[in-house]
Design a protein around this motif. Structure first.
Motif, PDB file in Angstrom:
ATOM      1  N   LYS A 167     125.566 -19.644 101.095  1.00 54.76           N
ATOM      2  CA  LYS A 167     124.528 -19.055 101.938  1.00 54.76           C
ATOM      3  C   LYS A 167     123.491 -18.372 101.063  1.00 54.76           C
ATOM      4  CE  LYS A 167     124.837 -16.490 106.210  1.00 54.76           C
ATOM      5  NZ  LYS A 167     125.790 -15.715 106.985  1.00 54.76           N
ATOM      6  N   PHE A 168     122.226 -18.563 101.389  1.00 53.38           N
ATOM      7  CA  PHE A 168     121.159 -17.875 100.671  1.00 53.38           C
ATOM      8  C   PHE A 168     120.888 -16.533 101.344  1.00 53.38           C
ATOM      9  CE2 PHE A 168     120.363 -22.307  99.655  1.00 53.38           C
ATOM     10  CZ  PHE A 168     120.050 -22.243  98.309  1.00 53.38           C
ATOM     11  N   ASN A 169     120.371 -15.610 100.545  1.00 56.93           N
ATOM     12  CA  ASN A 169     119.914 -14.388 101.186  1.00 56.93           C
ATOM     13  C   ASN A 169     118.555 -14.647 101.826  1.00 56.93           C
ATOM     14  OD1 ASN A 169     118.374 -14.551  98.910  1.00 56.93           O
ATOM     15  ND2 ASN A 169     118.509 -12.383  98.389  1.00 56.93           N
ATOM     16  N   ARG A 170     117.949 -13.617 102.367  1.00 55.18           N
ATOM     17  CA  ARG A 170     116.748 -13.835 103.166  1.00 55.18           C
ATOM     18  C   ARG A 170     115.612 -14.424 102.356  1.00 55.18           C
ATOM     19  NH1 ARG A 170     112.320 -10.690 104.284  1.00 55.18           N
ATOM     20  NH2 ARG A 170     113.222  -9.000 103.073  1.00 55.18           N
ATOM     21  N   GLU A 171     115.410 -13.908 101.146  1.00 61.32           N
ATOM     22  CA  GLU A 171     114.311 -14.416 100.324  1.00 61.32           C
ATOM     23  C   GLU A 171     114.680 -15.724  99.619  1.00 61.32           C
ATOM     24  OE1 GLU A 171     115.305 -11.225 100.151  1.00 61.32           O
ATOM     25  OE2 GLU A 171     113.588  -9.869 100.114  1.00 61.32           O
TER      26      GLU A 171
ATOM     27  N   SER B 137     137.507 -14.910  95.039  1.00 59.20           N
ATOM     28  CA  SER B 137     136.311 -14.344  94.432  1.00 59.20           C
ATOM     29  C   SER B 137     135.023 -14.866  95.040  1.00 59.20           C
ATOM     30  CB  SER B 137     136.279 -14.669  92.933  1.00 59.20           C
ATOM     31  OG  SER B 137     137.531 -14.442  92.365  1.00 59.20           O
ATOM     32  N   PRO B 138     134.537 -14.191  96.074  1.00 60.59           N
ATOM     33  CA  PRO B 138     133.191 -14.529  96.534  1.00 60.59           C
ATOM     34  C   PRO B 138     132.215 -14.290  95.379  1.00 60.59           C
ATOM     35  CG  PRO B 138     134.255 -12.972  98.016  1.00 60.59           C
ATOM     36  CD  PRO B 138     135.106 -13.059  96.798  1.00 60.59           C
ATOM     37  N   SER B 139     131.219 -15.145  95.249  1.00 60.97           N
ATOM     38  CA  SER B 139     130.341 -15.058  94.091  1.00 60.97           C
ATOM     39  C   SER B 139     128.892 -14.982  94.533  1.00 60.97           C
ATOM     40  CB  SER B 139     130.503 -16.290  93.194  1.00 60.97           C
ATOM     41  OG  SER B 139     131.840 -16.399  92.780  1.00 60.97           O
ATOM     42  N   VAL B 140     128.092 -14.421  93.642  1.00 59.79           N
ATOM     43  CA  VAL B 140     126.656 -14.394  93.881  1.00 59.79           C
ATOM     44  C   VAL B 140     125.961 -15.000  92.663  1.00 59.79           C
ATOM     45  CG1 VAL B 140     126.571 -11.958  93.145  1.00 59.79           C
ATOM     46  CG2 VAL B 140     124.649 -12.942  94.390  1.00 59.79           C
ATOM     47  N   TRP B 141     124.960 -15.826  92.957  1.00 59.92           N
ATOM     48  CA  TRP B 141     124.281 -16.617  91.922  1.00 59.92           C
ATOM     49  C   TRP B 141     122.773 -16.469  92.083  1.00 59.92           C
ATOM     50  CZ3 TRP B 141     127.953 -19.827  89.337  1.00 59.92           C
ATOM     51  CH2 TRP B 141     129.191 -19.974  90.007  1.00 59.92           C
ATOM     52  N   ARG B 142     122.075 -16.697  90.986  1.00 61.68           N
ATOM     53  CA  ARG B 142     120.622 -16.811  91.100  1.00 61.68           C
ATOM     54  C   ARG B 142     120.296 -18.250  91.485  1.00 61.68           C
ATOM     55  NH1 ARG B 142     118.815 -12.114  89.553  1.00 61.68           N
ATOM     56  NH2 ARG B 142     119.697 -11.115  87.712  1.00 61.68           N
ATOM     57  N   SER B 143     119.534 -18.398  92.516  1.00 60.87           N
ATOM     58  CA  SER B 143     119.248 -19.757  92.965  1.00 60.87           C
ATOM     59  C   SER B 143     118.234 -20.446  92.065  1.00 60.87           C
ATOM     60  CB  SER B 143     118.743 -19.741  94.411  1.00 60.87           C
ATOM     61  OG  SER B 143     117.555 -19.013  94.489  1.00 60.87           O
ATOM     62  N   SER B 144     117.506 -19.661  91.240  1.00 66.76           N
ATOM     63  CA  SER B 144     116.492 -20.291  90.393  1.00 66.76           C
ATOM     64  C   SER B 144     117.117 -21.072  89.247  1.00 66.76           C
ATOM     65  CB  SER B 144     115.536 -19.229  89.852  1.00 66.76           C
ATOM     66  OG  SER B 144     116.269 -18.205  89.200  1.00 66.76           O
ATOM     67  N   ASN B 145     118.181 -20.534  88.667  1.00 70.56           N
ATOM     68  CA  ASN B 145     118.756 -21.232  87.515  1.00 70.56           C
ATOM     69  C   ASN B 145     120.277 -21.364  87.569  1.00 70.56           C
ATOM     70  OD1 ASN B 145     119.451 -18.621  87.138  1.00 70.56           O
ATOM     71  ND2 ASN B 145     118.597 -18.406  85.081  1.00 70.56           N
ATOM     72  N   GLY B 146     120.876 -20.935  88.639  1.00 72.09           N
ATOM     73  CA  GLY B 146     122.306 -21.094  88.776  1.00 72.09           C
ATOM     74  C   GLY B 146     123.136 -20.104  87.992  1.00 72.09           C
ATOM     75  N   GLU B 147     122.516 -19.050  87.538  1.00 74.65           N
ATOM     76  CA  GLU B 147     123.243 -18.050  86.763  1.00 74.65           C
ATOM     77  C   GLU B 147     124.130 -17.220  87.689  1.00 74.65           C
ATOM     78  OE1 GLU B 147     120.535 -15.414  84.868  1.00 74.65           O
ATOM     79  OE2 GLU B 147     122.089 -14.060  84.133  1.00 74.65           O
TER      80      GLU B 147
ATOM     81  N   ILE C 106     132.354 -32.355 101.754  1.00 74.01           N
ATOM     82  CA  ILE C 106     131.460 -31.206 101.665  1.00 74.01           C
ATOM     83  C   ILE C 106     131.847 -30.244 102.791  1.00 74.01           C
ATOM     84  CG2 ILE C 106     129.071 -30.443 101.878  1.00 74.01           C
ATOM     85  CD1 ILE C 106     128.249 -33.170 100.716  1.00 74.01           C
ATOM     86  N   ASN C 107     132.131 -29.016 102.415  1.00 73.94           N
ATOM     87  CA  ASN C 107     132.573 -28.052 103.421  1.00 73.94           C
ATOM     88  C   ASN C 107     131.432 -27.217 103.972  1.00 73.94           C
ATOM     89  OD1 ASN C 107     135.202 -28.846 103.282  1.00 73.94           O
ATOM     90  ND2 ASN C 107     135.814 -27.262 101.821  1.00 73.94           N
ATOM     91  N   THR C 108     130.399 -27.058 103.177  1.00 74.74           N
ATOM     92  CA  THR C 108     129.325 -26.187 103.632  1.00 74.74           C
ATOM     93  C   THR C 108     128.003 -26.639 103.034  1.00 74.74           C
ATOM     94  OG1 THR C 108     128.511 -23.915 103.617  1.00 74.74           O
ATOM     95  CG2 THR C 108     129.911 -24.548 101.778  1.00 74.74           C
ATOM     96  N   VAL C 109     126.974 -26.626 103.837  1.00 78.28           N
ATOM     97  CA  VAL C 109     125.631 -26.919 103.343  1.00 78.28           C
ATOM     98  C   VAL C 109     124.681 -25.842 103.856  1.00 78.28           C
ATOM     99  CG1 VAL C 109     125.893 -29.430 103.168  1.00 78.28           C
ATOM    100  CG2 VAL C 109     125.110 -28.422 105.309  1.00 78.28           C
ATOM    101  N   ALA C 110     123.624 -25.616 103.109  1.00 73.57           N
ATOM    102  CA  ALA C 110     122.606 -24.670 103.572  1.00 73.57           C
ATOM    103  C   ALA C 110     121.287 -24.994 102.896  1.00 73.57           C
ATOM    104  CB  ALA C 110     123.015 -23.230 103.247  1.00 73.57           C
ATOM    105  N   PHE C 111     120.224 -24.870 103.656  1.00 79.63           N
ATOM    106  CA  PHE C 111     118.891 -24.960 103.079  1.00 79.63           C
ATOM    107  C   PHE C 111     118.489 -23.581 102.591  1.00 79.63           C
ATOM    108  CE2 PHE C 111     118.290 -28.837 105.672  1.00 79.63           C
ATOM    109  CZ  PHE C 111     117.649 -29.629 104.740  1.00 79.63           C
ATOM    110  N   SER C 112     117.709 -23.555 101.509  1.00 75.67           N
ATOM    111  CA  SER C 112     117.131 -22.287 101.119  1.00 75.67           C
ATOM    112  C   SER C 112     116.040 -21.952 102.145  1.00 75.67           C
ATOM    113  CB  SER C 112     116.540 -22.378  99.718  1.00 75.67           C
ATOM    114  OG  SER C 112     115.409 -23.212  99.720  1.00 75.67           O
ATOM    115  N   PRO C 113     115.684 -20.676 102.266  1.00 75.84           N
ATOM    116  CA  PRO C 113     114.717 -20.312 103.306  1.00 75.84           C
ATOM    117  C   PRO C 113     113.357 -20.985 103.131  1.00 75.84           C
ATOM    118  CG  PRO C 113     115.853 -18.378 102.495  1.00 75.84           C
ATOM    119  CD  PRO C 113     116.253 -19.507 101.609  1.00 75.84           C
ATOM    120  N   ASP C 114     113.002 -21.356 101.882  1.00 76.00           N
ATOM    121  CA  ASP C 114     111.734 -22.053 101.703  1.00 76.00           C
ATOM    122  C   ASP C 114     111.882 -23.569 101.844  1.00 76.00           C
ATOM    123  OD1 ASP C 114     113.033 -22.743  99.408  1.00 76.00           O
ATOM    124  OD2 ASP C 114     111.644 -21.780  98.026  1.00 76.00           O
TER     125      ASP C 114
END
Lengths: 308, 327
Positions: B17-21, B33-43, B288-296
């Motif tokens: 899931k993406f955050n709002r921005e 371990s739920p994880s958080v990543w940067r969507s720009s570079n996958g870090e 595939i268990n989950t898909v999501a579009f980024s907000p843009d």
């Protein structure tokens, strides 16, 4: 606000292939070396210790691209988040083995494109089937048409022949061939076919290739759909037929558009020429003439024009 | 495009899931371990450590300061999104299947599984945004589903809650009154995922019955049905194009027994209106268990049974095609 991302090229990811130098460790693990290359890339040499006590050297070539993007304050602030949890203390940038760039170029496979390919294949199959289908259908169609024409032709011929019969020979017996044969040989003596009909004299004593042409007619401008059976149907009204040869292409077996019909009696052949020359058959006008023997080639025995 | 492969999880993914921005990507998996990543570079920025079971769902506040996760360890945990600090933990009598912050973050909806003799209910908690102290008692409990609730979503108004369940129904709830407004039997089999379109006008449901269905949120009228040849585990509506993204595949337990044919583990893009498949994106080794579009709408993420998160940046090609596909 502006923020920058560090994007590493695929060469910078993975890099397992570079772990190639193995030698026992003497002393500590050397520090990381970073070299700037002329082409804007950076060579990073990492040393590490493998489980069995060997030093590993990892050489990665990294291209750093700075991508500037205008983002909101909140997003910019989040760029400064420190790593936590499993990533705590891993330093800025991508963690090896956690984030990799797909080696394979993966594209959205547009279904219309893909389908075009599939359909082409399918179409090829389909076309083949259709072609077969069409061919068989055409064949059927041709057959049907020929049947009709034949019927028509026969009807015409019945008419023609009735007139002919009245004009031609009021004394004609039911079997013209027998009549002719009988008259030449006289009595019950066997007469070879070549000597029958009074035309055999010219060919007596010639080679086996040189057949008696005297009662043979050449029918040209025969339509391609015409087959031997059609010709037989067409010509049997004039008298007994010895042989019909429809010239065909050697490979495709398609009619070449001319045929030879050998009658038993030359008089029947003459009738045939008289009646059929200029006769419209299957949308073409037939041209019927006496068959001429082929000019003998040099060093070759003269062959009959319709010898195979 | 070269997707970013995020290998942070060891077990099948449950939610991405993406955050709002759209600058951060949150993922949960059957590991702890739920994880958080940067969507720009996958870090990977971090992991939220504290759960003791498979994590089924994650929700982020509007300003991405807090995160809530729901886990099979019968608890939901509220986290500080930036530091990974555990702020509060709610305990339940059965595994938590879905969590959601309400728009405005005043409430948290937590759905529990129908298991261990417990009914599948939605618990609504008041969220104290300014403090780490949270109330233990739910302000409302929504009861009524016969099967496990697989997804709970807040409508933009924060007054209506939408739930999708394994009892094949989707339901609308008046949160204030704690009453069910509408219930529709949406599918012939379990509903695995449910997502709003960007404008909250439509809802897409993904089901094991090999279809995804698009519903009008207003009256739950069925708008479109997207049929594929495998169970659909997740579906999303593109925020910029008339595109539907479907993710699924043969169930993991079936893969070895039915002779896996390549091509069932693809993300599939369908046209929203024409119900036609437009394209496919290969890559996963499992369903595939989950898909999501980024907000843009320029990225999409898919998480698979294979434990991989694949973050795709669409090629320019996609946008020209997408424009062509727009009616």
């Amino acid at each position: 606000m502006a923020a920058t991302d560090s994007l590493s090229g695929p060469a910078g990811m993975g890099g397992d292939w570079g772990e190639d130098v193995d030698y026992p460790v003497s002393g500590g693990i050397p520090p990381q070396e970073v070299k700037q290359n002329n082409d804007g890339t950076k060579t990073v040499i990492d040393y590490g210790m493998s489980e069995d006590g060997y030093l590993s050297k990892t050489i990665t070539v990294v291209k750093v691209e700075k991508v500037s993007k205008t983002v909101s304050k909140a997003v910019a602030a989040r760029k400064k988040w420190a790593k936590f949890g499993d990533s705590a203390g891993k330093g800025a940038g991508l963690e090896k083995g956690i984030t990799t760039v797909s080696i394979d170029e993966i594209n959205v496979e547009w279904v219309d494109n893909e389908d075009a390919g599939e359909e082409e294949e399918e179409e090829a199959d389909f076309a083949e089937i259709a072609a077969r289908d069409i061919q068989s259908r055409l064949k059927m169609e041709r057959f049907r048409r020929r049947q009709e024409e034949r019927k028509m032709g026969v009807a015409n011929w019945a008419q023609l022949m009735s007139i002919e019969a009245a004009a031609k020979n009021p004394n004609a017996g039911p079997a013209p061939g027998l009549r002719e044969g009988g008259s030449t040989g006289g009595g019950n003596k066997y007469v070879p076919p070549s000597k029958r009909g009074g035309a055999g004299a010219a060919t007596v004593g010639e080679s086996m290739y040189s057949r008696d042409d005297s009662a043979t007619v050449r029918i040209s401008n025969v339509s391609r759909n015409t087959e031997e059976a059609d010709l037989e149907e067409l010509c049997k009204n004039f008298g007994p037929i010895r042989r019909i040869f429809l010239s065909r292409d050697r490979e495709t077996r398609e009619s070449k558009g001319f045929a030879f019909v050998a009658f038993v009696n030359s008089s029947d052949a003459a009738t045939c020429i008289a009646r059929l020359d200029g006769y419209g058959y299957d949308h073409l006008i037939l041209s019927v003439e006496w068959s001429k023997p082929k000019e003998p080639r040099d060093g070759e025995a003269p062959r009959h024009s319709f010898a195979r | 495009m070269r997707p970013l492969l995020l290998k942070g999880h060891e077990r099948p993914l449950t939610r991405a899931k993406f955050n709002r921005e759209g600058d951060l990507l949150f993922t949960t998996a059957m590991d702890k371990s739920p994880s958080v990543w940067r969507s720009s570079n996958g870090e990977r920025i971090g992991t939220y450590k504290g759960h003791n079971g498979a994590v089924r769902d994650i929700s982020v506040t509007w300003d991405t300061t807090r995160v809530i996760t729901g886990s099979a360890d019968n608890s939901a945990i509220l986290w500080n999104a930036e530091t990974g600090e555990k702020l509060h933990q709610w305990h339940f009598k059965s595994p938590v299947r879905s969590v959601a912050f309400s728009p405005g973050d005043a409430y948290i909806a937590i759905a529990t599984a129908k298991l261990m003799g417990q009914a599948s209910n939605v618990f609504i908690f008041a969220h104290n945004k300014s403090s780490n102290e949270q109330t233990e008692e739910p302000v409302k409990v929504l009861e009524g589903h016969e099967g496990t609730i697989t997804r709970v979503l807040w409508h933009a108004s924060a007054e209506i809650l939408l739930t999708a369940s394994e009892d094949k129904t989707i339901r609308k709830w008046d949160v204030e009154a704690g009453e069910e407004i509408q219930c529709v039997t949406a599918h012939k089999n379990d509903i695995k995922d449910c997502q709003f379109s960007a404008d909250y006008a439509m809802v897409i449901t993904a089901s094991k019955d090999h279809t995804a269905k698009l519903w009008s949120f207003h009256d739950f009228s069925l708008l479109r049905t997207y049929t594929v040849d495998h169970p659909v585990n997740s579906a999303a509506v593109s925020p910029i194009f008339s595109h539907i993204l479907l993710g699924g595949g043969q169930e993991a337990s079936q893969v070895t027994t039915t002779g896996d044919r390549q091509g069932k583990f693809e993300g599939k893009i369908f046209h929203l209106v024409y119900e036609e498949e437009l394209g496919r994106v290969k890559g996963h080794f499992g369903p595939i268990n989950t898909v999501a579009f980024s907000p843009d709408g320029k990225q999409y993420v898919s998480g698979g049974e294979d434990g991989f998160v694949r973050l795709h940046d669409f090629d320019p090609d996609y946008f020209t095609k997408g424009q062509e596909g727009l009616v």
